[in-house]
Design an enzyme around this catalytic site. Structure first.
Site, PDB file in Angstrom:
ATOM      1  N   LYS A   1       0.819  -1.211   0.000  1.00 48.30           N
ATOM      2  CA  LYS A   1       0.000   0.000   0.000  1.00 48.30           C
ATOM      3  C   LYS A   1       0.861   1.272   0.000  1.00 48.30           C
ATOM      4  O   LYS A   1       2.047   1.230   0.342  1.00 48.30           O
ATOM      5  CB  LYS A   1      -0.962  -0.016   1.200  1.00 48.30           C
ATOM      6  CG  LYS A   1      -1.839  -1.275   1.254  1.00 48.30           C
ATOM      7  CD  LYS A   1      -2.725  -1.388   0.049  1.00 48.30           C
ATOM      8  CE  LYS A   1      -3.487  -2.635  -0.239  1.00 48.30           C
ATOM      9  NZ  LYS A   1      -3.868  -3.705   0.519  1.00 48.30           N
TER      10      LYS A   1
HETATM   11  C1  LIG Z   1      -5.026  -4.599   0.888  1.00 50.79           C
HETATM   12  C2  LIG Z   1      -6.486  -4.625   0.756  1.00 50.79           C
HETATM   13  C3  LIG Z   1      -7.345  -5.114   1.767  1.00 50.79           C
HETATM   14  C4  LIG Z   1      -6.900  -5.859   2.988  1.00 50.79           C
HETATM   15  O1  LIG Z   1      -5.869  -5.396   3.658  1.00 50.79           O
HETATM   16  P1  LIG Z   1      -4.869  -6.342   4.486  1.00 50.79           P
HETATM   17  O2  LIG Z   1      -4.116  -5.342   5.272  1.00 50.79           O
HETATM   18  O3  LIG Z   1      -4.038  -7.084   3.501  1.00 50.79           O
HETATM   19  O4  LIG Z   1      -5.683  -7.254   5.338  1.00 50.79           O
HETATM   20  C5  LIG Z   1      -8.691  -4.979   1.580  1.00 50.79           C
HETATM   21  N1  LIG Z   1      -9.222  -4.440   0.489  1.00 50.79           N
HETATM   22  C6  LIG Z   1      -8.452  -3.990  -0.500  1.00 50.79           C
HETATM   23  C7  LIG Z   1      -9.102  -3.372  -1.692  1.00 50.79           C
HETATM   24  C8  LIG Z   1      -7.064  -4.082  -0.426  1.00 50.79           C
HETATM   25  O5  LIG Z   1      -6.315  -3.644  -1.447  1.00 50.79           O
END
Ligand SMILES: *Cc1c(COP(=O)(O)O)cnc(C)c1O
Length: 397
Positions: free
Chosen positions: A196
């Protein structure tokens, strides 16, 4: 199911290899982590409190609580909204599967509404038709960091008395009409997973409406404890173990300081993609090839990803072939995402990809190209040449 070593093989193969994304950590961050390790307090403590306070300021004073990952963050958001067995939640089929898994996880039913072919986000014009007496919430995803139409989203919420849980996992730093995503609205969930724009390695945060919701969130992330101390202990609801550690929090604090620099770099690289790809298509004589580029929005989007949709009907190959040939050129790509309704767990519950035909097509043809702050300008040019060369090789037109 691919195991960890297969995944590592897929994403970390031959040098020099450009992955589709890679986090940036500087010496200051490494030093800050070392200081926490030496401090004697490594799990949730002072750094977590500082991170939550800083995030709350970032979101204009709204309460913020952090969790171990984005998935836990979204599950807790659903619990705070009181969503459970018998409830329906409207969402998009083009997302990381966590989005709908958490809906199933609390015992509710995901209702998939098709996406818009241009934004690749849930088509809000189609939401009203999906609302039933059981609908309790809408859970949109700001895919690749491009926000959904927030005016339309919150108008739907008001007209139909629905909670909104924004899956803003990819939208940290995105905005809508000059306001940060998360600084307004209902429950807004972010992920700080390593891919992210802002990462704590693993982690997430939820922006809440008031202090009562924040207290409930604290209880849900630690076993449902109501009190703990000299006078004993009590638990009155079932909570989890979803707290974020100080090690993660201190990385987040460092990342926040650099976010605007990272963001500016992403915008420069994204702009270069548009120019380089268009240029290459033109000079290769492929202007009739319908390669779909993202929405060219350099204001609202945080450019979490740069995704193209391949014109498979105009090509003599499939997406996997394009990905393999890019990999041979040392370029990593990703698929974000195939339609969730095609997964066995969902098919077994009666969902069909063809009920959302736009999502079906885009889920089959979307391709994520590399985009991260440490990339060089020349990387973009090389990727544009690479992909257009492959399209030329397989073009039917
Ligand atoms: C990364 C992500 C998640 C979940 O996040 P985690 O930290 O990996 O549990 C949920 N929704 C979207 C769209 C994502 O890109």
């Amino acid at each position: 199911m691919p195991n960890l070593s297969e995944l590592l093989n897929l994403y970390m193969s031959s040098e020099p290899f450009l992955p589709f994304t890679r986090p940036s950590f500087d010496q200051e961050t490494i030093d800050a982590v070392a200081a926490v390790l030496r401090s004697g307090w490594v799990t949730s403590g002072p750094k977590l409190l500082e991170f939550e306070t800083t995030l709350s300021e970032y979101f204009h004073g709204r309460p913020v609580r952090c969790f171990a990952n984005g998935t836990a963050t979204m599950r807790i958001a659903l619990q705070i909204a009181g969503i459970g067995i018998g409830d329906e939640v409207i969402t998009t089929p083009i997302s990381w599967v966590a989005t709908s898994n958490v809906i199933l996880g609390v015992g509710a039913k995901p209702i998939f509404v098709d996406i818009d072919a241009v934004t690749r986000n849930i088509d809000l014009n189609k939401v009203s038709a999906a609302i039933t007496p059981k609908t309790r919430a809408i859970m949109p995803v700001h895919l690749a960091g491009l926000p959904v139409d927030m005016d339309q989203l919150y108008a739907l919420s008001k007209q139909n008395n629905l909670r909104i849980i924004e899956d803003a996992a990819q939208a940290f730093g995105s905005q809508w009409k000059g306001e940060r995503i998360g600084s307004f609205g209902d429950l807004v969930s972010f992920s700080f997973q390593a891919n992210k724009n802002l990462t704590t390695i693993e982690g997430g945060c939820l922006v809440l409406n008031n202090i009562n919701e924040a207290k409930f969130a604290e209880k849900l992330r630690l076993q449902g404890l109501t009190r703990q101390g000299m006078d004993g202990m009590d638990v009155d609801i079932l909570g989890g173990k979803d707290n974020l550690t100080d090690i993660n929090a201190v990385i987040g604090l460092q990342q926040l300081k650099k976010l605007s620099t990272y963001q500016a770099r992403r915008v420069v690289l994204a702009r270069r993609y548009f120019n380089a790809i268009r240029e290459k298509l033109k000079s290769t004589g492929l202007h009739n090839l319908h390669l779909e580029l993202p929405v060219e929005n350099f204001i609202d989007s945080n450019w979490h990803m740069f995704q193209v949709v391949l014109p498979l009907e105009q090509l003599n190959c499939d997406r996997a072939q394009v990905m393999t040939e890019l990999k041979d050129l040392g370029i990593g790509t990703g698929v974000h995402y195939p339609a969730i309704t095609g997964f066995t767990l969902y098919k077994d519950q009666g969902y069909k990809t063809l009920d959302t035909p736009v999502a079906e097509r885009i889920g089959r043809s979307i391709l994520t190209l590399p985009l991260f702050p440490d990339m060089a300008d020349e990387d973009i040019d090389r990727i544009a040449s690479g992909i257009v060369g492959i399209l030329k090789k397989y073009s039917k037109i």
